[in-house]
Structures are given as structure tokens and as C-alpha cells.
Scaffold this motif. Structure first.
Motif, mmCIF file in Angstrom:
data_model
loop_
_atom_site.group_PDB
_atom_site.id
_atom_site.type_symbol
_atom_site.label_atom_id
_atom_site.label_comp_id
_atom_site.label_asym_id
_atom_site.label_seq_id
_atom_site.Cartn_x
_atom_site.Cartn_y
_atom_site.Cartn_z
ATOM 1 N N VAL A 110 7.601 -6.217 16.319
ATOM 2 C CA VAL A 110 8.820 -5.828 17.196
ATOM 3 C C VAL A 110 8.139 -6.121 18.394
ATOM 4 O O VAL A 110 7.727 -5.879 19.430
ATOM 5 N N SER A 111 9.030 -6.406 18.972
ATOM 6 C CA SER A 111 8.357 -7.606 20.850
ATOM 7 C C SER A 111 10.473 -7.420 21.805
ATOM 8 O O SER A 111 11.142 -8.705 21.317
ATOM 9 N N GLY A 112 10.601 -6.922 22.206
ATOM 10 C CA GLY A 112 11.757 -6.526 22.699
ATOM 11 C C GLY A 112 12.931 -6.585 21.663
ATOM 12 O O GLY A 112 13.087 -5.764 20.293
ATOM 13 N N ASP A 113 13.921 -7.527 22.052
ATOM 14 C CA ASP A 113 15.156 -7.718 20.744
ATOM 15 C C ASP A 113 14.342 -8.106 19.364
ATOM 16 O O ASP A 113 15.498 -8.205 18.560
ATOM 17 N N LYS A 114 13.359 -8.505 19.439
ATOM 18 C CA LYS A 114 12.862 -9.559 18.319
ATOM 19 C C LYS A 114 11.946 -9.069 17.520
ATOM 20 O O LYS A 114 11.418 -7.775 17.654
ATOM 21 N N ILE A 115 12.322 -8.553 15.795
ATOM 22 C CA ILE A 115 12.239 -8.404 14.914
ATOM 23 C C ILE A 115 11.360 -8.980 13.850
ATOM 24 O O ILE A 115 12.183 -9.964 13.657
ATOM 25 N N SER A 116 9.812 -9.423 14.005
ATOM 26 C CA SER A 116 9.009 -10.285 13.160
ATOM 27 C C SER A 116 8.997 -9.873 11.880
ATOM 28 O O SER A 116 8.631 -9.033 11.890
ATOM 29 N N PHE A 117 9.069 -10.434 10.631
ATOM 30 C CA PHE A 117 8.517 -9.789 9.396
ATOM 31 C C PHE A 117 7.690 -10.022 8.929
ATOM 32 O O PHE A 117 6.924 -11.511 9.457
ATOM 33 N N MET A 118 6.480 -9.396 8.573
ATOM 34 C CA MET A 118 4.960 -9.582 8.282
ATOM 35 C C MET A 118 5.373 -9.674 6.503
ATOM 36 O O MET A 118 4.816 -10.832 6.097
ATOM 37 N N GLU A 119 5.298 -8.925 5.830
ATOM 38 C CA GLU A 119 5.374 -9.105 4.919
ATOM 39 C C GLU A 119 5.640 -7.383 3.604
ATOM 40 O O GLU A 119 6.151 -6.713 4.333
ATOM 41 N N VAL A 120 5.723 -7.195 2.660
ATOM 42 C CA VAL A 120 6.567 -6.289 2.231
ATOM 43 C C VAL A 120 5.025 -6.159 1.001
ATOM 44 O O VAL A 120 4.164 -6.131 0.562
ATOM 45 N N ASN A 121 5.264 -3.786 1.000
ATOM 46 C CA ASN A 121 4.058 -3.576 0.143
ATOM 47 C C ASN A 121 4.694 -3.230 -0.786
ATOM 48 O O ASN A 121 5.490 -2.115 -0.655
ATOM 49 N N PRO A 122 4.360 -3.508 -1.971
ATOM 50 C CA PRO A 122 5.414 -3.096 -3.238
ATOM 51 C C PRO A 122 4.687 -1.688 -3.775
ATOM 52 O O PRO A 122 4.631 -1.524 -5.188
ATOM 53 N N ARG A 123 4.525 -0.745 -3.374
ATOM 54 C CA ARG A 123 3.374 0.102 -4.339
ATOM 55 C C ARG A 123 2.996 1.475 -2.513
ATOM 56 O O ARG A 123 3.767 1.306 -1.788
ATOM 57 N N ILE A 124 2.966 2.475 -2.651
ATOM 58 C CA ILE A 124 2.414 3.520 -1.978
ATOM 59 C C ILE A 124 1.513 2.835 -1.192
ATOM 60 O O ILE A 124 0.144 2.178 -1.161
ATOM 61 N N THR A 125 1.883 3.102 0.550
ATOM 62 C CA THR A 125 0.747 2.649 1.240
ATOM 63 C C THR A 125 0.741 3.816 2.154
ATOM 64 O O THR A 125 0.777 5.002 1.830
ATOM 65 N N THR A 126 -0.260 3.617 3.163
ATOM 66 C CA THR A 126 -1.321 4.949 3.568
ATOM 67 C C THR A 126 -0.274 5.676 4.602
ATOM 68 O O THR A 126 -0.477 6.326 4.933
ATOM 69 N N SER A 127 0.370 4.886 5.035
ATOM 70 C CA SER A 127 1.333 5.430 5.480
ATOM 71 C C SER A 127 1.934 6.969 4.585
ATOM 72 O O SER A 127 2.833 8.006 5.053
ATOM 73 N N PHE A 128 1.742 6.984 3.316
ATOM 74 C CA PHE A 128 2.091 7.705 2.581
ATOM 75 C C PHE A 128 1.636 9.555 2.495
ATOM 76 O O PHE A 128 2.682 10.466 2.578
ATOM 77 N N ILE A 129 0.358 9.517 3.191
ATOM 78 C CA ILE A 129 -0.642 10.313 3.475
ATOM 79 C C ILE A 129 0.477 10.963 5.271
ATOM 80 O O ILE A 129 -0.048 12.347 4.540
ATOM 81 N N ALA A 130 0.790 10.314 5.803
ATOM 82 C CA ALA A 130 1.177 10.576 7.629
ATOM 83 C C ALA A 130 2.711 11.319 6.938
ATOM 84 O O ALA A 130 2.980 12.516 7.022
#
Length: 386
Positions: free
Chosen positions: A272-292
């Protein structure tokens, strides 16, 4: 419900891999969330972890020796959550689909998401808000990569077409660095192609979603702490995290999830940069954010709701959670008893050149920083950090 959590790294399928710390942390968090929701949890645990007296909160823990062991467990449980690097997750998911109910993305969706080129094309076609940075898919050969990099200009990012997270990803500032970057891709990729993408500045974020047959439920925006040098490394993040574009990102994430036919927990990485939102990738599984997120919501109940197609219309997040991955200094005295006395340590280092993963929570965003600093001091007092 009897649920088998098959986390590839902590099961020992890959041996003594650097993925052990993060893998065990996810295993522990998933088992805890499912147990708290009243389910019977089965899992594998690498013998080298078990011998240290470190065990996740599961009802039945077995030692993995072959996929035949997994097939036997699958025939006696109600559902399975498979977690593995993207280039291995497809085959693992196919096996689960043939034996029991799957809590996670179907194999055909994993196949699409594991090919970044295919994912970029789908997102470019269906997206209203997300920009896909300029890129090219090229063979693992020096000349075409040098030619394209010279055309778009440095710096660029070189990564596997079928990569997972930051594995095999390099930030390149000159053509002299390209050969090593190609080698790095070849070590981790099963494909014979790579992605060269123009490097973009911005704030690294992700959107966590959970999907059932009839509903896509955005859960949170998450910050991502990314170390960028020659190598690119993920060092943790905060969930939830404020973002002025949250509603647009939630809407777009639902759209992408429906087009890719995602199911279970998934993450969409963004810049995310200002109003521009750039897509990077999709992780089709449980990720580390699940822990938080498990610190601030009932994630176990949500996972089971995917199978039952009974996801709620919304979720309440109670505070803020964070995961931090600390690289450890070389030559420290590895004392598991002392390390595990720190309650915030979710996963200790499993080698002298490894990392440790902590998880903290706080009612406020500013409080998260204070909690991280407290744990960091505890680790430093043990001589683990520089």
C-alpha cells in the motif's frame, strides 16, 4: 469433531529444516484454537522436537514415518487441516480430499494460487482496486533475465513462479546479482520459470480471510514486517492493523476469493502506497497471521464453520495481536528450559543458527509495541539476541 492437523514441517517430513520454528508455531496455535473450541485434535510431531519435551496441545500425537501413516489417520478423523509449502500443498491436499473432509483450500485452487503468473492474470482481469506491478515470466536463464531487467530498470524482485512466502525471493540492484538470484530460485522451485517484477515502494500489508462454500468473510488487515536487503525475509506483523483502504481491500479480497474458489483460511499480500494498492500474492493456506489473530478472536470455531458452511456475518476482534520472529545471534547457549519459561515464546529455536517466534497481545495498538519490547528484553537477558 476429530480433526487431524498435518503441518508438514513440524511433522518432520522435511527433516531439520529452517521452517521448523514457524511451522511448529502454527501447529501449536491451530491445536490450541481447536482444543479451545471443544474438538479432539490429532497431529504428527517431529521426533527431534518431541525429544526436547516440547509438545502442542493435542489429544493424540504420533510420529511421522511415511505418508501411509497419514492415510491411516485420515481414515479415522472427521476433517483435516493440511499445511505445507505451496509447491507441496497440492499433493497433500489431494490426499486429504480422497479420505476425509478438508478444512482449507481445494486442490484446484491451490494449483492456481501456486502459479504466480496465473494468479496475476486472474487478478488483473477481475480486480477493480488492485494494481498488479509490471512483471514478466522467464526461464531460469541469465540472458533473458538480464535483458528484461535492463528494459524495466533496477531495482527488481526475482522470485519463483511457484514460491511460498519470501522463500527464494531476491531484491536485485544490478545485473551482477542476477546469476545468484536465479540459483536461489532453482534451489526452492519445482518449476523451470521465474518471475521478474519491478520493485515497488510501500507499506507491506496482508488481508486475512476465511471462506466457506457460500460466504467469504474478511477478518482483518495485518501489518507485515519485511526485512529487505539482498534476501527478503518475513519477520512478523500486527493483527488487526489500521488501513484507510480497509473496506475497498475487503471488497476486492472477497471478489478474488470467489474467482479463485478459495476455502478455509487464506491471506492476500499487498503493498500500500498512498491510494495505490499493489497485489503481491495469494496464500491459499493458514499463514503466520493466524497466530496473531488467535489472540483476538475464536479462530478454532471459525475453521470448523468452514466445513459446516456456517460462517457468521461478521467477527469481533478483542484487541490486537502480534507475531515477531527474532533471528538469534550465533554461538548462544541453547537452553530450552529457560527459553520456554517465557510464556510469549510460541516456538523456540530448533538450531543454533535459527529463530524464535513470539506472540503477544494488548488492548491497544501502542501497547503491542510495549509488550514486544518486554519480551525482547527477556530474550536479550538470556543472551539470545544481539
Amino acid at each position: 469433531m476429530k480433526i487431524f492437523v498435518f503441518e508438514y514441517a513440524s511433522a518432520g517430513v522435511l527433516g531439520a529444516t529452517p521452517l521448523l520454528t514457524e511451522g511448529y508455531a502454527m501447529l501449536k496455535s491451530i491445536c490450541s484454537s481447536l482444543s479451545a473450541a471443544g474438538h479432539e485434535v490429532h497431529t504428527f510431531l517431529f521426533s527431534e522436537i518431541n525429544e526436547l519435551g516440547i509438545r502442542p496441545p493435542a489429544d493424540k500425537i504420533e510420529t511421522y514415518s511415511s505418508m501411509h501413516d497419514a492415510e491411516k489417520i485420515l481414515s479415522h478423523v472427521d476433517a483435516c487441516i493440511p499445511i505445507a509449502p505451496d509447491n507441496l500443498l497440492y499433493d497433500l491436499t489431494k490426499m486429504v480430499e480422497a479420505k476425509t473432509s478438508l478444512i482449507g483450500c481445494p486442490s484446484k485452487s491451490i494449483l492456481s494460487c501456486s502459479n504466480k503468473d496465473e494468479t496475476y492474470k486472474i487478478v488483473s482481469e477481475v480486480s477493480k482496486y488492485f494494481d498488479v506491478p509490471e512483471y514478466e515470466t522467464l526461464p531460469l536463464e541469465n540472458d533473458p533475465v538480464v535483458e528484461y531487467c535492463s528494459e524495466i530498470g533496477f531495482p527488481v524482485v526475482i522470485k519463483p513462479v511457484d514460491g511460498s512466502g519470501c522463500e527464494g525471493v531476491s531484491l536485485i540492484n544490478s545485473k551482477e546479482e542476477i546469476t545468484d538470484a536465479i540459483k536461489k530460485v532453482s534451489y526452492v522451485s519445482m518449476a523451470k520459470k521465474l518471475i521478474v517484477q519491478k520493485f515497488c515502494e510501500g507499506e507491506h500489508m496482508s488481508c486475512s480471510i476465511i471462506c466457506s462454500k457460500s460466504r467469504v468473510l474478511p477478518l482483518s488487515m495485518n501489518s507485515q514486517r519485511i526485512k529487505i536487503s539482498g534476501n527478503i525475509s518475513y519477520l512478523g506483523g500486527i493483527s488487526p492493523y489500521p488501513c484507510v483502504h480497509k473496506e475497498e481491500i475487503f471488497e476486492e479480497s472477497k471478489n478474488i476469493a470467489q474467482n479463485l474458489e478459495l476455502s478455509g483460511f487464506a491471506g492476500i499480500d499487498l503493498l500500500v502506497s498512498g491510494d495505490k494498492i499493489s497485489f503481491m500474492e495469494v496464500n491459499p493456506r493458514i499463514t503466520t497471521s493466524f497466530i496473531a489473530l488467535s489472540n483476538v478472536m475464536r479462530t478454532g470455531e471459525l475453521l470448523v464453520s468452514c466445513v459446516e458452511d456456517s460462517l457468521p456475518a461478521s467477527v469481533n476482534l478483542n484487541g490486537f495481536g502480534s507475531v515477531v520472529i527474532f533471528p538469534l545471534k550465533r554461538g548462544y547457549d541453547l537452553d530450552y528450559k529457560k527459553i520456554l519459561q517465557i510464556p510469549e515464546v510460541i516456538s523456540p529455536p530448533f538450531s543454533e543458527e535459527g529463530t524464535t517466534l513470539i506472540s503477544v497481545k494488548s488492548p491497544s495498538l501502542y501497547g503491542i509495541v510495549d509488550e514486544i519490547n518486554v519480551v525482547q528484553k527477556k530474550l536479550r537477558d538470556l543472551g539470545l539476541l544481539c
